[in-house]
Design a protein around this motif. Structure first.
Motif, PDB file in Angstrom:
ATOM      1  N   LEU A  99       0.879  -1.197   0.073  1.00  8.37           N
ATOM      2  CA  LEU A  99      -0.046   0.108  -0.038  1.00  8.37           C
ATOM      3  C   LEU A  99       0.920   1.255  -0.092  1.00  8.37           C
ATOM      4  O   LEU A  99       0.079   2.366   0.258  1.00  8.37           O
ATOM      5  CB  LEU A  99      -0.899  -0.280   1.162  1.00  8.37           C
TER       6      LEU A  99
ATOM      7  N   ASP B 128      -4.521  -1.107   6.412  1.00  6.09           N
ATOM      8  CA  ASP B 128      -5.632  -0.186   5.869  1.00  6.09           C
ATOM      9  C   ASP B 128      -5.534   1.198   6.563  1.00  6.09           C
ATOM     10  O   ASP B 128      -5.583   1.991   5.985  1.00  6.09           O
ATOM     11  CB  ASP B 128      -6.959  -0.729   5.643  1.00  6.09           C
TER      12      ASP B 128
ATOM     13  N   SER C  52      -1.736   2.844   6.565  1.00  6.59           N
ATOM     14  CA  SER C  52      -1.650   3.451   5.201  1.00  6.59           C
ATOM     15  C   SER C  52      -2.528   4.461   4.560  1.00  6.59           C
ATOM     16  O   SER C  52      -2.192   5.224   3.554  1.00  6.59           O
ATOM     17  CB  SER C  52      -1.537   2.240   4.063  1.00  6.59           C
TER      18      SER C  52
ATOM     19  N   THR D  29      -5.444   3.982   3.308  1.00  5.97           N
ATOM     20  CA  THR D  29      -6.159   3.558   2.339  1.00  5.97           C
ATOM     21  C   THR D  29      -7.677   3.309   2.708  1.00  5.97           C
ATOM     22  O   THR D  29      -8.442   3.789   1.731  1.00  5.97           O
ATOM     23  CB  THR D  29      -5.679   1.831   1.975  1.00  5.97           C
ATOM     24  N   ARG D  30      -7.905   2.889   3.864  1.00  8.84           N
ATOM     25  CA  ARG D  30      -9.309   2.857   4.125  1.00  8.84           C
ATOM     26  C   ARG D  30      -9.264   3.393   5.914  1.00  8.84           C
ATOM     27  O   ARG D  30      -9.286   2.484   6.595  1.00  8.84           O
ATOM     28  CB  ARG D  30      -9.923   1.400   4.133  1.00  8.84           C
ATOM     29  N   THR D  31      -9.759   4.487   5.922  1.00  8.40           N
ATOM     30  CA  THR D  31      -9.566   5.103   7.328  1.00  8.40           C
ATOM     31  C   THR D  31     -10.859   4.950   8.112  1.00  8.40           C
ATOM     32  O   THR D  31     -10.707   5.044   9.418  1.00  8.40           O
ATOM     33  CB  THR D  31      -9.232   6.613   7.100  1.00  8.40           C
TER      34      THR D  31
END
Length: 455
Positions: free
Chosen positions: A26, A298, A301, A303-305
Motif C-alpha cells: 500500500l 489499511d 496507510s 487506504t481505508r481510514t
C-alpha cells in the motif's frame, strides 16, 4: 522516512510480517524488529518439521523489505523510541506490538532445579529452535512424554510417533482437544493416535519430573503411573507476551488491550496477533492475526481510514497426516494458518497441517477419498456443545472413522464438528459465518451435512 513518521513493528511472526508486507503493497514502509535468528517462518507448520516432512526452509515466510535482528528491551513512550539489548535505539512514529506469546511452562517439581533452564531432554515446543532441538533428539525407539492434549500436544505426539518414538500423551482434561471438539469427535482423534502407537492418558497430568546429572530420567503422572523417559515435551498452552507493554505503562489484562482500530491505551502504539486483547478476547490463532494485520495496514496507510476490526469467527482445522515424505507445499503470501474465517483466503495446495479454508466459489474436488488409518482430518467451528433446546444432527460411520455434527439454535447454525471427511466443511462454515436462516424444508440440515464440493 523520518522517525516521526516511521512505522516500527516489534515481532517477526505471522502477524508482524503480514502487516509489514501489506503496508509495503500500500506504499508505506515498516521496519520489523525480530528477536529470532531464523528468517520469519510459519509457526503453524513446526509439527511438520518435527515429523520430518518439511525442512525449515519450506516453512519460511516471505521476508519484509526492512528486517532488523534484535531484542527490544524497553519502550520510551515520551521519546517515541524503543531500546534494544545491543544498546541501539530506534525511533518511531507509530509502534506496533506483534510480540506473540510464550509457552506455558508448568511449575513441576524437578523441572527448574537450582534456577537453571530446562533440563536436557525437556523441551518447549513454540519456536523453530525448540523444534530443531527436539528433532535432533528423536530417534526410533526413544521414549517421549507429551504434556498437554490440545492442538499443539496432539500434533507433537503424532509427529514424534511418525518418527518412531514411543509416545505417551498426558492430558489433564477429560478428552483430547476439549476446547474444539465434542466427546465423540475427540474419541476418534484418540483412536487415531492410538493407532499410531501413542499411549493416551486423559484426566491425568504430569505430576513431577525426575532428573539426574542435568537430564530427565523419568516422570510420574497424577494417576500414580511412573515411567522412564528420554524426552518430555511441554505443550501446556501459551501466554501473551506483554512484558514490554506492561513496563511501558500500557493497559494490559490477559493481553495488550486494543480497540477496534487496534490502538492500545497510547494512540501511538498499536497491537496485533497473539499478544493483543480485543473486546475481552485473546484469540491466539492465525486467522484473527491476519485479519488484524489487514485492518491495521489499511488504517496506517490511509487506504481505508474507516475500516475497523470487529472480531473474527474462526474455523479450526487440523490434519493429522500420514507418515512418509510429501512434496513441499507451494509458497503463499501469508502462509497457512491454524484457523480461518469461513470466507478466508486460498492457501498453498497440499499443505498438510491446519490450513485456511478456500474463498467462496473456489473449485473443489467433487469426491474425497476415505481417510487412511494413518491420516485424519478434523474441523470445528462455533459452539460444538449444544445448549438445552438446541437441535443436533449427527452422521457417524464407525467403520470409516468419520463423524459429522451440527448444532442449530432456532433457525441458525451455531456450530459444527467434522472428522474424517471434510467435503462439506466449506458449505457448513459459510452457513455459520453468514448467520442467515437455514432452509425451511425438512431436509435442509441433512443437505448441509451430506453435500460434497463446498469445501
Amino acid at each position: 522516512m523520518t522517525s516521526n513518521a516511521r512505522v516500527v513493528v516489534i515481532g517477526a511472526g505471522l502477524a508482524g510480517v503480514t502487516l509489514a508486507r501489506r503496508l509495503a503493497e500500500l506504499g508505506t514502509q515498516a521496519l520489523v524488529v525480530g528477536d529470532e535468528e531464523h528468517p520469519p517462518y510459519n509457526r503453524v507448520l513446526l509439527a511438520e518439521v518435527l515429523a520430518g516432512r518439511y525442512g525449515p526452509e519450506v516453512i519460511a515466510l516471505p521476508a519484509p523489505a526492512e528486517l532488523a535482528r534484535g531484542r527490544v528491551t524497553a519502550i520510551d513512550r515520551a521519546a517515541r523510541t524503543v531500546h534494544c539489548a545491543d544498546g541501539t535505539s530506534i525511533g518511531y512514529g507509530t509502534l506496533v506490538l506483534a510480540t506473540g506469546s510464550n509457552p506455558v511452562l508448568p511449575a513441576l517439581p524437578g523441572l527448574f532445579a537450582r534456577g537453571r533452564g530446562l533440563p536436557e531432554g525437556v523441551h518447549a515446543f513454540r519456536t523453530l529452535d525448540d523444534c530443531l532441538r527436539l528433532s535432533a533428539a528423536v530417534r526410533p525407539g526413544v521414549r517421549a512424554v507429551v504434556a498437554g492434549g490440545g492442538l499443539l500436544g496432539v500434533s507433537a505426539a503424532r509427529a514424534l510417533a511418525v518418527r518412531g518414538a514411543q509416545v505417551l500423551l498426558a492430558q489433564q482434561a477429560g478428552r483430547l482437544l476439549e476446547r474444539q471438539l465434542d466427546p465423540d469427535a475427540s474419541a476418534l482423534v484418540e483412536r487415531h493416535l492410538t493407532g499410531l502407537g501413542v499411549e493416551v492418558h486423559t484426566e491425568c497430568r504430569v505430576r513431577d519430573v525426575h532428573c539426574s546429572d542435568g537430564a530427565v530420567r523419568s516422570v510420574r503422572l497424577a494417576d500414580g503411573y511412573a515411567l522412564d523417559t528420554d524426552l518430555v515435551v511441554l505443550a501446556c498452552g501459551v501466554r501473551p507476551r506483554t512484558r514490554l507493554a506492561e513496563e511501558a505503562g500500557l493497559a494490559v489484562r490477559q493481553g495488550i488491550v486494543v480497540d477496534d482500530e487496534l490502538r492500545t491505551s497510547d494512540p501511538r502504539i498499536r497491537a496485533v496477533g497473539d499478544c493483543a486483547e480485543h473486546d475481552g478476547t485473546v484469540y491466539g490463532l492465525a486467522a484473527p492475526a491476519l485479519d488484524q494485520a489487514g485492518v491495521l495496514a489499511d488504517l496506517l496507510s490511509g487506504t481505508r481510514t474507516t475500516t475497523r476490526y470487529t472480531g473474527t469467527r474462526s474455523l479450526t482445522r487440523l490434519t493429522l497426516t500420514a507418515p512418509g515424505p510429501v512434496p513441499a507445499p507451494a509458497r503463499s503470501t501469508g502462509g497457512p494458518a491454524v484457523t480461518a474465517p469461513a470466507t478466508g483466503t486460498v492457501t498453498a495446495p497440499g499443505v498438510p497441517a491446519a490450513t485456511t479454508e478456500p474463498a467462496p466459489g473456489t473449485p473443489a474436488p467433487t469426491t474425497r477419498p476415505a481417510p487412511s488409518p494413518a491420516a485424519l482430518d478434523v474441523a470445528a467451528f462455533g459452539e460444538t456443545v449444544p445448549l438445552p433446546g438446541d437441535d443436533v444432527v449427527r452422521l457417524a460411520d464407525a467403520t470409516r472413522g468419520t463423524y459429522r455434527k451440527v448444532v442449530v439454535r432456532g433457525d441458525r447454525l451455531v456450530g459444527g464438528v467434522l472428522v474424517g471427511e471434510l467435503g462439506t466443511v466449506g458449505t457448513l462454515a459459510r452457513a455459520w459465518e453468514s448467520a442467515e436462516p437455514l432452509p425451511a424444508e425438512g431436509g435442509g440440515l441433512l443437505h448441509l451435512l451430506t453435500t460434497v464440493g463446498g469445501s
